[in-house]
Scaffold this motif. Structure first.
Motif, mmCIF file in Angstrom:
data_model
loop_
_atom_site.group_PDB
_atom_site.id
_atom_site.type_symbol
_atom_site.label_atom_id
_atom_site.label_comp_id
_atom_site.label_asym_id
_atom_site.label_seq_id
_atom_site.Cartn_x
_atom_site.Cartn_y
_atom_site.Cartn_z
ATOM 1 N N LYS A 72 -7.849 -5.211 4.915
ATOM 2 C CA LYS A 72 -9.200 -5.736 5.129
ATOM 3 C C LYS A 72 -10.060 -4.775 5.943
ATOM 4 O O LYS A 72 -11.291 -4.907 5.968
ATOM 5 N N LYS A 73 -9.443 -3.830 6.607
ATOM 6 C CA LYS A 73 -10.204 -2.843 7.371
ATOM 7 C C LYS A 73 -10.994 -1.891 6.465
ATOM 8 O O LYS A 73 -11.914 -1.221 6.930
ATOM 9 N N TYR A 74 -10.630 -1.814 5.171
ATOM 10 C CA TYR A 74 -11.306 -0.919 4.246
ATOM 11 C C TYR A 74 -12.433 -1.609 3.478
ATOM 12 O O TYR A 74 -13.156 -0.948 2.735
#
Length: 247
Positions: A72-74
């Motif tokens: 989810k960081k991307y």
């Protein structure tokens, strides 16, 4: 070969099993099995394939929450699917992550590949089943990448692209039509040169042989000099003993 590229857009099991995509015969049974497979993409798969990345080499203990937390960081995740065994429900160690836009998917593939998730280095690539024509999954002998231990190395992907042939613009090559044949010719030439250089006759000695021969010659010269000096000392001692007896 004028249209040769390191990452093909059409999947060919025979080329995928080649180092440079020029093989004409399969070198293992998996390639032959993939060539004979009648595989069709699963029509029940939903989502946009251009926004989906494939995540492989996961730990058997990795679950959906851990994958979501890692990816989810991307970008914002639209859909996530961890592939499980239909009978046991255990993870099959690969998953698919779909993002809302294409830029996030590209960023995830570029930045998440070879990162560590749950103490395992993961492999991240774009989905191939619905985007690459002729795709054959690894369970049928196809796929891209692989491990040396399995004996089924596959090339043509972003992680393991084809190596550029020696002469891309020439279709015919008198020294071999494939990369392996040209490599064998080169190795044979190197062996001939090495044998000729190490040949004992004439002046074609190797450096080690020349050093050894010169060392043997020096030791032989020293031994001869030592022998001659000892002989001279013995002769002088005999002469002095004779002179003493006379007197």
């Amino acid at each position: 070969m004028t249209h040769w590229c390191a990452v093909p857009k059409v999947y060919d099991p025979l080329k995928a099993g080649s180092i440079d995509g020029t093989d004409t015969e399969p070198h293992d049974r998996a390639i032959l099995r993939a060539m004979n497979a009648k595989y069709k993409p699963n029509k029940n798969v939903v989502g946009d394939p251009d926004n989906t990345v494939f995540v492989g080499r996961l730990s058997p203990n990795t679950d959906e929450e851990m994958i979501e937390e890692h990816f989810k960081k991307y970008g914002k995740i639209k859909r996530l699917r961890l592939v499980r065994d239909i009978v046991t429900g255990f993870s099959r160690c690969y998953a698919f992550v779909e993002y809302f836009n294409n830029d996030d998917a590209y960023g995830a593939q570029r930045n998440a590949d070879k990162t560590v998730l749950d103490e395992k280095e993961i492999y991240v690539d774009f989905e191939c089943e619905r985007t690459m024509k002729g795709w054959i999954p690894r369970r049928l002998g196809g796929g891209i990448c692989g491990k040396k231990e399995s004996g089924q190395l596959r090339f043509g992907g972003i992680n393991r692209p084809f190596k550029k042939p020696f002469n891309v613009d020439s279709i015919q090559n008198t020294e071999g039509s494939t990369f392996r044949e040209r490599l064998d010719v080169q190795e044979r030439g190197d062996l001939r040169d090495r044998d000729r250089y190490n040949r004992p006759e004439g002046n074609m000695y190797s450096q080690r042989d020349r050093g050894q021969r010169s060392g043997d010659r020096r030791s032989r010269d020293r031994s001869e000099k030592g022998q001659s000096s000892r002989d001279r000392r013995r002769s002088r001692s005999r002469t002095s003993e004779r002179s003493r007896h006379k007197h």
